[in-house]
Design an enzyme around this catalytic site. Structure first.
Site, short mmCIF file in Angstrom:
data_model
loop_
_atom_site.label_atom_id
_atom_site.label_comp_id
_atom_site.label_asym_id
_atom_site.label_seq_id
_atom_site.Cartn_x
_atom_site.Cartn_y
_atom_site.Cartn_z
N HIS A 90 60.83 21.82 -49.10
CA HIS A 90 61.96 21.01 -48.64
C HIS A 90 62.86 20.68 -49.84
O HIS A 90 62.37 20.46 -50.95
CB HIS A 90 61.46 19.72 -47.98
CG HIS A 90 62.56 18.99 -47.27
ND1 HIS A 90 63.46 18.20 -47.94
CD2 HIS A 90 62.94 18.98 -45.97
CE1 HIS A 90 64.33 17.72 -47.06
NE2 HIS A 90 64.04 18.18 -45.86
N GLU A 139 68.14 25.09 -44.32
CA GLU A 139 68.69 23.73 -44.39
C GLU A 139 69.65 23.60 -45.57
O GLU A 139 69.22 23.28 -46.69
CB GLU A 139 67.56 22.71 -44.59
CG GLU A 139 66.53 22.70 -43.50
CD GLU A 139 65.78 21.38 -43.49
OE1 GLU A 139 65.79 20.72 -42.45
OE2 GLU A 139 65.22 21.00 -44.54
P1 PGA Z 1 68.45 15.33 -41.44
O1 PGA Z 1 67.31 15.98 -42.35
O2 PGA Z 1 68.18 15.74 -40.02
O3 PGA Z 1 68.31 13.86 -41.66
O4 PGA Z 1 69.75 15.87 -41.92
C1 PGA Z 1 66.82 17.25 -42.06
C2 PGA Z 1 65.75 17.59 -43.06
O5 PGA Z 1 65.87 17.19 -44.23
O6 PGA Z 1 64.75 18.24 -42.73
#
Ligand code: PGA
Length: 212
Positions: A90, A139
């Site tokens: 992440h 992401e």
């Molecule tokens: P968010 O985070 O939905 O708050 O943008 C997503 C993530 O970091 O997995």
């Protein structure tokens, strides 16, 4: 079946986790995975089992080391008692805890060794994906927690590039809410979403599941 993953990050006490779970009753044909903090895992597992909820459990991190003298680390053998999935790579782990390159490869290897499925997060399409990863979450950092998601078309195009020549499940993450989730899940190359902030509120997460 689309994946809807809740990443609670460093939030929720055991009591709050219990409340949340009590409100997620309809999983409406979606693959739901919830990723609480280590401290809440065993209680959440107990509740999922007792109430036979169709929800799978994931951890937010795994140690790159085996059991032993690694103060503060939680290893694969320990996690295997509790979860089926683990988030690896992440952007917050990369940014604040220095998880990168070799460390991420070792974490994926540990997950595989203990039969945990890594959910491997990448922040751009050029990022390395370690051997053996089957689920990738795309992401983009600027979309995480900002309220400014990527466009579904862009995310879908990137998912298609990530998949090229590989058998991968690709999810989108970054500012997904109940209002925009369908725009992502309807895309042909997106197999689901990874939800941070909007997963904390049970009512909102329940809507995400239904709308997805
Ligand atoms: P968010 O985070 O939905 O708050 O943008 C997503 C993530 O970091 O997995």
């Amino acid at each position: 079946m689309k994946f809807i993953i809740a990443n609670w990050k460093s939030n929720k006490t055991i009591a709050q986790a219990r409340d949340w779970l009590g409100q997620i009753t309809n999983t409406s044909n979606k693959k739901i995975i919830v990723c609480p903090s280590f401290t809440a895992l065993s209680q959440v597992k107990l509740l999922i089992t007792n109430y036979q909820l169709p929800i799978k459990l994931g951890a937010q991190d795994i140690s790159q080391y085996e059991k032993g003298e690694y103060t503060g680390a939680v290893n694969g053998q320990q996690l295997k008692e509790l979860v089926d999935y683990v988030i690896v790579g992440h952007s917050e782990r990369r940014q604040y805890f220095g998880d990168n390159g070799e460390v991420l490869i070792r974490k994926v290897d540990m997950a595989k060794k203990y039969n945990l499925t890594p959910i491997f997060c990448i922040q751009n399409k050029e990022a390395d994906i370690p051997e053996g990863v089957k689920i990738v979450a795309y992401e983009p950092t600027i979309a995480i927690g900002t309220g400014f998601p990527d466009t579904p078309e862009d995310a879908d195009g990137i998912a298609s590039e990530i998949k090229k020549g590989r058998d991968l499940v690709v999810l989108y993450g970054g500012s997904v809410t109940s209002l925009n989730v369908k725009n992502f899940t309807k895309m042909p190359n997106l197999d689901g979403v990874l939800v941070g902030g909007a997963s904390l509120d049970a009512e909102e997460f329940a809507k995400i599941i239904i709308n997805a």
